[in-house]
Write an enzyme that holds these catalytic residues in place. Structure first.
Site, PDB file in Angstrom:
ATOM      1  N   LYS A 112      68.011  61.062  -0.802  1.00  0.00           N
ATOM      2  CA  LYS A 112      67.631  59.526  -1.289  1.00  0.00           C
ATOM      3  C   LYS A 112      68.202  59.063  -2.597  1.00  0.00           C
ATOM      4  O   LYS A 112      68.505  57.556  -2.576  1.00  0.00           O
ATOM      5  CB  LYS A 112      66.120  59.527  -1.660  1.00  0.00           C
ATOM      6  CG  LYS A 112      65.219  59.655  -0.289  1.00  0.00           C
ATOM      7  CD  LYS A 112      63.934  59.267  -0.713  1.00  0.00           C
ATOM      8  CE  LYS A 112      63.001  59.364   0.543  1.00  0.00           C
ATOM      9  NZ  LYS A 112      61.453  58.998   0.447  1.00  0.00           N
ATOM     10  N   LYS A 195      66.903  53.720  17.051  1.00  0.00           N
ATOM     11  CA  LYS A 195      65.388  53.574  16.955  1.00  0.00           C
ATOM     12  C   LYS A 195      65.050  52.233  16.632  1.00  0.00           C
ATOM     13  O   LYS A 195      65.561  51.419  16.218  1.00  0.00           O
ATOM     14  CB  LYS A 195      65.251  54.469  15.408  1.00  0.00           C
ATOM     15  CG  LYS A 195      63.818  54.621  15.218  1.00  0.00           C
ATOM     16  CD  LYS A 195      63.745  55.407  14.107  1.00  0.00           C
ATOM     17  CE  LYS A 195      63.656  54.608  12.708  1.00  0.00           C
ATOM     18  NZ  LYS A 195      62.497  53.529  12.572  1.00  0.00           N
ATOM     19  N   LYS A 198      61.840  47.799  12.114  1.00  0.00           N
ATOM     20  CA  LYS A 198      61.804  46.338  11.661  1.00  0.00           C
ATOM     21  C   LYS A 198      62.891  46.086  11.058  1.00  0.00           C
ATOM     22  O   LYS A 198      62.992  44.448  10.975  1.00  0.00           O
ATOM     23  CB  LYS A 198      60.712  46.559  10.462  1.00  0.00           C
ATOM     24  CG  LYS A 198      60.823  46.980   9.398  1.00  0.00           C
ATOM     25  CD  LYS A 198      59.839  46.534   8.301  1.00  0.00           C
ATOM     26  CE  LYS A 198      59.977  47.366   6.968  1.00  0.00           C
ATOM     27  NZ  LYS A 198      59.975  48.905   6.962  1.00  0.00           N
TER      28      LYS A 198
HETATM   29  P1  ATP Z   1      63.030  50.479   8.464  1.00  0.00           P
HETATM   30  O1  ATP Z   1      63.787  50.047   9.364  1.00  0.00           O
HETATM   31  O2  ATP Z   1      62.883  49.632   7.016  1.00  0.00           O
HETATM   32  O3  ATP Z   1      63.056  51.820   7.991  1.00  0.00           O
HETATM   33  P2  ATP Z   1      60.782  51.293  10.073  1.00  0.00           P
HETATM   34  O4  ATP Z   1      60.727  50.227  11.205  1.00  0.00           O
HETATM   35  O5  ATP Z   1      61.616  52.438  10.396  1.00  0.00           O
HETATM   36  O6  ATP Z   1      61.579  50.467   8.737  1.00  0.00           O
HETATM   37  P3  ATP Z   1      59.253  52.534   8.389  1.00  0.00           P
HETATM   38  O7  ATP Z   1      58.361  51.768   7.360  1.00  0.00           O
HETATM   39  O8  ATP Z   1      60.650  53.160   8.128  1.00  0.00           O
HETATM   40  O9  ATP Z   1      59.514  51.661   9.754  1.00  0.00           O
HETATM   41  O10 ATP Z   1      58.077  53.673   9.207  1.00  0.00           O
HETATM   42  C1  ATP Z   1      56.700  53.578   8.940  1.00  0.00           C
HETATM   43  C2  ATP Z   1      56.345  54.712   9.702  1.00  0.00           C
HETATM   44  O11 ATP Z   1      56.747  54.466  11.249  1.00  0.00           O
HETATM   45  C3  ATP Z   1      56.878  56.111   9.492  1.00  0.00           C
HETATM   46  O12 ATP Z   1      55.889  57.068   9.835  1.00  0.00           O
HETATM   47  C4  ATP Z   1      58.175  56.230  10.622  1.00  0.00           C
HETATM   48  O13 ATP Z   1      58.228  57.636  10.877  1.00  0.00           O
HETATM   49  C5  ATP Z   1      57.212  55.685  11.661  1.00  0.00           C
HETATM   50  N1  ATP Z   1      58.369  55.031  12.727  1.00  0.00           N
HETATM   51  C6  ATP Z   1      59.171  54.095  12.362  1.00  0.00           C
HETATM   52  N2  ATP Z   1      59.891  53.529  13.364  1.00  0.00           N
HETATM   53  C7  ATP Z   1      59.550  54.552  14.518  1.00  0.00           C
HETATM   54  C8  ATP Z   1      59.961  54.663  15.695  1.00  0.00           C
HETATM   55  N3  ATP Z   1      60.727  53.865  16.237  1.00  0.00           N
HETATM   56  N4  ATP Z   1      59.434  55.852  16.526  1.00  0.00           N
HETATM   57  C9  ATP Z   1      58.494  56.370  15.971  1.00  0.00           C
HETATM   58  N5  ATP Z   1      57.943  56.274  14.697  1.00  0.00           N
HETATM   59  C10 ATP Z   1      58.636  55.417  13.942  1.00  0.00           C
HETATM   60 MG    MG Z   2      62.441  53.685   8.782  1.00  0.00          MG
END
Ligand code: ATP
Ligand code: MG
Length: 332
Positions: A112, A195, A198
């Protein structure tokens, strides 16, 4: 038996967050015996810069999503860390037990902080100790952890062992890791190799939990696919990432296996499959979206729920915090 799990608060929640994280908590709540404690890790979130107004909004949105998805305050204790000062208090006591050498071995800090180790916050370096406090504060017996967190739970056990030994007490219970239910990994609707996230600039790449029925149907209609009909079993989806993702989403939402879904759609094209998938999504997400929007319109209700959860968590934490102060000879 006491289970504890935390998640960092994020906003703009999407289907990946729901299937990969939120829904597992709801299932754990019903499947695990004993007490369940779920917290929003807002104190962990500030180890890197977070816009204050956004952190507040994200904390409320994550709480709203959890409540909307089925976290039931009658079955679990839901709160945010900042409302339970015992987390920060115990963390300080444990900073004095943990050794710098132990933290230097944490691989996640290295990842990180990257090349900017000297510029990282002390909080980012020390956050596994706060995590140890989160767990030890409640005499937690079971902590569901993925591979990336195993090393941190091991550290929590080391800290507990040393604290008990140094003070000649049995202040802390050693927590056991449990393997969480396999979390679905949901991919982008525009690119089966990325993946769903957001931070993808294209809104068409994801289903947001608050999307209405028309938006969901349109996004699924436009989702990237290939020209082949669907195979009759899961092995036939190898090398077809977009098709595999859509079928996996259907299976996860309908609570079926991929093979069960394919048994019904084998030989059919996406012209038949997509409307069916859209409908499953609309039907399953509708009640969640409705409750989520109700909560979002009533931040006072969310705050009240978190406040009530925090009061229960504080009461559970008190004997352990008191014992930790006393074990060290601190007068209060
Ligand atoms: P960022 O793009 O800012 O990383 P994100 O959409 O990946 O955002 P996070 O806030 O990083 O979302 O993740 C919140 C939770 O959702 C975590 O537990 C993460 O593992 C899960 N998560 C996020 N995206 C996915 C996905 N595409 N499939 C399964 N689990 C997900
Ligand atoms: Mg993420």
């Amino acid at each position: 038996m006491r289970t504890l799990s935390g998640i960092q608060p994020t906003g703009n929640l999407h289907l990946g967050n729901y299937l990969g994280a939120i829904r597992n908590w709801v299932r754990m709540q019903d499947e695990m015996p004993g007490e369940k404690l779920y917290f929003l890790a807002d104190l962990h979130a500030i180890t890197v810069y977070n816009d204050p107004a956004e952190l507040t909004a994200n904390t409320r949105e994550m709480a709203a999503a959890l409540l909307a998805a089925g976290i039931d305050p009658a079955k679990s204790i839901l709160f945010n860390q900042a409302r339970v000062p015992a987390h920060a208090e115990l963390a300080w006591l444990l900073f004095c037990t943990a050794r710098i050498g132990w933290l230097n071995r944490m691989t996640q800090f290295k990842e990180k902080s990257g090349k900017n180790r000297e510029g990282a916050s002390v909080g980012l370096f020390a956050y596994p100790v706060l995590q140890a406090a989160d767990v030890l504060l409640y005499q937690t017996t079971h902590v569901p952890v993925g591979d990336d967190q195993k090393q941190h739970l091991e550290l929590a056990r080391d800290i507990a062992t040393k604290f008990n030994l140094d003070t000649g007490t049995e202040t802390f219970t050693l927590p056991e890791p449990t393997i969480p239910a396999a979390a679905a990994r949901i991919m982008s609707l525009r690119d089966g190799s990325a993946k769903m996230s957001k931070s993808d600039p294209s809104d068409a790449s994801r289903i947001n939990l608050v999307d209405d029925a028309d938006t969901i149907m349109a996004k699924i209609r436009k989702a990237k696919t290939d020209a082949e009909p669907l195979p009759s079993e899961a092995a036939g989806l190898e090398g077809r990432p977009e098709a595999k993702n859509l079928v996996s989403i259907y299976a996860a939402m309908a609570d079926e296996s991929v093979d069960q879904v394919l048994a019904r759609f084998a030989g059919q094209g996406f012209g038949a499959f997509k409307p069916a998938l859209g409908e499953v999504l609309v039907e399953t997400l509708r009640p969640i979206a409705t409750r989520l929007n109700e909560f979002k319109a009533d931040p006072a209700a969310i705050d009240a729920a978190l406040e009530a959860g925090a009061a229960r968590a504080s009461a559970l934490a008190k004997p352990t915090l008191d014992a930790a102060y006393a074990a060290l000879g601190l007068c209060r």
